[in-house]
Design an enzyme around this catalytic site. Structure first.
Site, short mmCIF file in Angstrom:
data_model
loop_
_atom_site.label_atom_id
_atom_site.label_comp_id
_atom_site.label_asym_id
_atom_site.label_seq_id
_atom_site.Cartn_x
_atom_site.Cartn_y
_atom_site.Cartn_z
N GLY A 57 0.79 -1.23 0.00
CA GLY A 57 0.00 0.00 0.00
C GLY A 57 0.82 1.27 0.00
CG ASP A 108 -1.50 1.98 2.87
OD1 ASP A 108 -1.33 1.68 4.07
OD2 ASP A 108 -2.03 1.20 2.05
CG ASP A 128 -8.77 0.84 9.48
OD1 ASP A 128 -9.46 1.41 10.33
OD2 ASP A 128 -9.24 0.03 8.66
CE LYS A 132 -10.03 3.26 6.44
NZ LYS A 132 -10.56 1.91 6.29
CG PHE A 191 -12.37 -0.24 2.06
CD1 PHE A 191 -11.55 -0.89 2.97
CD2 PHE A 191 -12.13 -0.42 0.71
CE1 PHE A 191 -10.51 -1.70 2.53
CE2 PHE A 191 -11.09 -1.23 0.27
CZ PHE A 191 -10.29 -1.87 1.19
CB VAL A 192 -10.03 5.14 0.99
CG1 VAL A 192 -11.01 6.03 1.73
CG2 VAL A 192 -8.87 4.78 1.91
CG ASP A 209 -5.32 -3.54 -2.20
OD1 ASP A 209 -4.96 -3.10 -1.09
OD2 ASP A 209 -5.65 -4.72 -2.38
NE ARG A 236 -1.77 -2.89 -4.35
CZ ARG A 236 -1.97 -3.05 -3.04
NH1 ARG A 236 -2.03 -2.02 -2.25
NH2 ARG A 236 -2.14 -4.25 -2.53
P1 IMP Z 1 -4.66 -1.57 10.18
O1 IMP Z 1 -3.74 -2.70 10.53
O2 IMP Z 1 -6.11 -1.92 10.42
O3 IMP Z 1 -4.28 -0.24 10.78
O4 IMP Z 1 -4.63 -1.41 8.63
C1 IMP Z 1 -3.55 -1.00 7.99
C2 IMP Z 1 -3.41 -1.67 6.64
O5 IMP Z 1 -4.63 -2.16 6.11
C3 IMP Z 1 -2.93 -0.61 5.72
O6 IMP Z 1 -1.52 -0.72 5.60
C4 IMP Z 1 -3.63 -0.90 4.43
O7 IMP Z 1 -2.82 -1.71 3.63
C5 IMP Z 1 -4.86 -1.68 4.81
N1 IMP Z 1 -6.05 -0.81 4.86
C6 IMP Z 1 -6.62 -0.23 5.95
N2 IMP Z 1 -7.68 0.52 5.62
C7 IMP Z 1 -7.78 0.42 4.26
C8 IMP Z 1 -8.69 1.00 3.31
O8 IMP Z 1 -9.63 1.75 3.60
N3 IMP Z 1 -8.45 0.67 2.00
C9 IMP Z 1 -7.44 -0.14 1.60
N4 IMP Z 1 -6.57 -0.69 2.46
C10 IMP Z 1 -6.74 -0.41 3.79
MG MG Z 2 -0.77 -1.93 4.10
#
Ligand code: IMP
Ligand code: MG
Length: 207
Positions: free
Chosen positions: A73, A129, A132, A160, A181-182, A188, A194
């Site tokens: 990402g 990227d 979340d 987020k 979700f983006v 992606d 992407r």
């Molecule tokens: P986390 O572990 O939930 O913080 O998510 C982080 C990873 O999930 C990021 O590095 C992204 O690759 C993927 N991700 C989180 N949210 C999104 C989204 O809205 N769209 C696409 N990929 C996401």
């Molecule tokens: Mg990622």
């Protein structure tokens, strides 16, 4: 093209005498790309500012800095950021999976492969990227800190606006966005989108 009578690399891969394989179907049809949340122009204006902040934080004598980009990402963000960083640094990659296939919420972060072996005593800049749930960066920050770097700073393009399951320290944030979700600019859905230049919301195809 050589080596196959029909000339198609797809047919050649199927093997002699085998039936031609269907090509991949393309992006899943259950969701569609919707409105722009962060435009290409906003990103282009913000990235040099982030790079400037990071360079200032590293100071005049950084300790053999390494930029660790989280694949896949952060690929595009890191490529743009690096070119605005006036710091002699090395680049390394880490691969973490958390949103396999068409999942739109974290399925638990897992490190694929190894981190670079030589992080001890160096300034590490972790680039992702989006922040979340915080599982991905939480896992990587723990792993990096266990290797005794001189410092660790984390930069994300997007954060987020969500209740995170982990309290993640993130020194540099490009944009705060709603909890949607983006896709685009590296992010992606099932591997697609992407290459969109802006960040878009992804919505159910029926909406
Ligand atoms: P986390 O572990 O939930 O913080 O998510 C982080 C990873 O999930 C990021 O590095 C992204 O690759 C993927 N991700 C989180 N949210 C999104 C989204 O809205 N769209 C696409 N990929 C996401
Ligand atoms: Mg990622």
């Amino acid at each position: 093209m050589s080596g196959s009578a029909g000339g198609s690399p797809f047919r050649a891969r199927a093997g002699a005498g085998a039936a031609p394989q269907a090509c991949a179907a393309g992006p899943p049809s259950d969701r569609r790309v919707d409105r722009v949340l962060v435009s290409a122009e906003q990103i282009a204006a913000r990235v040099p500012v982030l790079a400037h902040e990071i360079a200032a934080a590293l100071g005049p004598s950084p300790r053999d800095p390494v930029l660790l980009a989280v694949m896949t990402g952060a690929l595009i963000f890191a490529a743009d950021l690096i070119r605005h960083l006036p710091v002699p640094l090395r680049i390394a990659l880490a691969t973490v999976t958390s949103y396999p296939g068409t999942a739109t919420s974290s399925q638990g972060a897992r490190l694929k492969g190894e981190l670079p072996p030589d992080l001890a005593g160096r300034d590490v800049l972790l680039v992702d990227d989006i922040l979340d749930s915080g599982r991905t960066l939480g896992l990587l920050q723990r792993e990096i800190l266990a290797r005794a770097p001189a410092s660790l700073r984390t930069v994300v393009l997007l954060r987020k606006h969500a209740a995170r399951s982990l309290p993640i320290v993130c020194e540099h944030v490009g944009f705060d966005i709603p909890d949607e979700f983006v896709v685009g600019y590296g992010l992606d859905y099932d591997g697609y989108y992407r290459n969109l230049p802006a960040v878009h919301a992804m919505v159910p195809a029926t909406s």
